[in-house]
Design an enzyme around this catalytic site. Structure first.
Site, mmCIF file in Angstrom:
data_model
loop_
_atom_site.group_PDB
_atom_site.id
_atom_site.type_symbol
_atom_site.label_atom_id
_atom_site.label_comp_id
_atom_site.label_asym_id
_atom_site.label_seq_id
_atom_site.Cartn_x
_atom_site.Cartn_y
_atom_site.Cartn_z
ATOM 1 C CG ASP A 186 -1.888 7.302 0.560
ATOM 2 O OD1 ASP A 186 -1.019 8.108 0.195
ATOM 3 O OD2 ASP A 186 -2.898 7.046 -0.117
ATOM 4 C CG ASP B 91 -1.772 1.231 1.330
ATOM 5 O OD1 ASP B 91 -2.398 1.586 0.319
ATOM 6 O OD2 ASP B 91 -1.799 1.853 2.406
ATOM 7 C CB SER C 196 -4.413 8.518 -3.533
ATOM 8 O OG SER C 196 -4.076 9.834 -3.943
#
Length: 253
Positions: free
Chosen positions: A22, A20, A143
């Protein structure tokens, strides 16, 4: 000579690692949380009698790891706010879910432009050792900014693939806890999920890794709290670390 880092035993049988972005690679989770707070609080105030958005607990429970619209809808629903969904292109504001999400994106972009985003050194060390050992590496993120942030932070060359929010939208991939993002990353690396590790700090992301049948699901808990670590394990983490750098051990040269 000792001190040369090597992969911990749990990674020895792993053919690829998907991270991942963030909170795992980039120190951007706090910036996301602050932007969400500034986007949600006016909507909560307009509803009256609502406590402000908690950038720790509310963020972890409802927003972290989810696509922007999914996170906005999930949090607003948790407070009983039945805003209309609105449409893509709604101006930033508080009248629709799209408007709240657009306001968050506006605030996040401004914060990044003002201060940039740092990376977690332990994760960078792990990425470098994985590259040295020729283990394929990918990053995923809900995002749309993820690839640009990874590039600006100098991390992009350490990755073989990135599946960000723009790619998810183009391919119509559902958001976490659906495993589609991770599965697409593993496909691009050419390694089946059963032979791939997922490194994730969000509850929804850990659940996605477990649902996808990934060979190893590592939860990252930077809060050092027992409750958070236990929650990650309940969602399917095989082990929980405070930092991905813990997946390295001092080896022998």
């Amino acid at each position: 000579m000792t001190g040369v880092p090597s992969l911990a035993g749990c990674l020895h049988s792993i053919g690829a690692v998907v991270f991942d972005t963030d909170g795992v690679i980039t120190d951007s989770a706090r910036v996301h949380a602050a932007a969400w707070k500034d986007a949600f609080d006016p909507a909560l105030a307009a509803a009256g009698g609502q406590r402000p958005f908690d950038p720790v607990q509310d963020y972890l429970r409802h927003v972290d790891g989810r696509a922007r619209l999914d996170g906005a809808a999930a949090f607003l629903a948790s407070r009983g706010l039945d805003l209309p969904p609105g449409e893509e292109g709604d101006a930033p504001g508080t009248d629709t879910v799209h408007a709240v999400a657009a306001r968050k994106d506006e605030l996040f972009t401004a914060r990044v432009a003002a201060g940039g985003i740092a990376v977690w050194p332990g994760t960078v060390r792990l990425l470098r050792v994985l590259r040295r050992e020729r283990v394929p590496r990918a990053a995923v993120s809900a995002s749309r900014h993820a690839t640009a942030l990874l590039d600006a932070a100098g991390v992009l060359p350490l990755l073989d693939a990135v599946v960000d929010g723009n790619e998810a939208r183009r391919l119509r991939l559902p958001g976490k806890p659906d495993p589609a993002l991770f599965e697409e990353a593993a496909r691009r690396l050419g390694v089946p999920p059963r032979d791939t590790a997922v490194v994730e700090d969000a509850l929804a992301g850990v659940e996605a890794g477990r649902r996808g049948g990934f060979g190893l699901v590592v939860g990252v808990d930077r809060t050092a709290g027992r409750a958070a670590a236990a929650a990650l394990r309940r969602r399917g983490a095989d082990l929980v670390v405070a930092d991905p750098g813990e997946l390295l051990t001092a080896g022998e040269d």
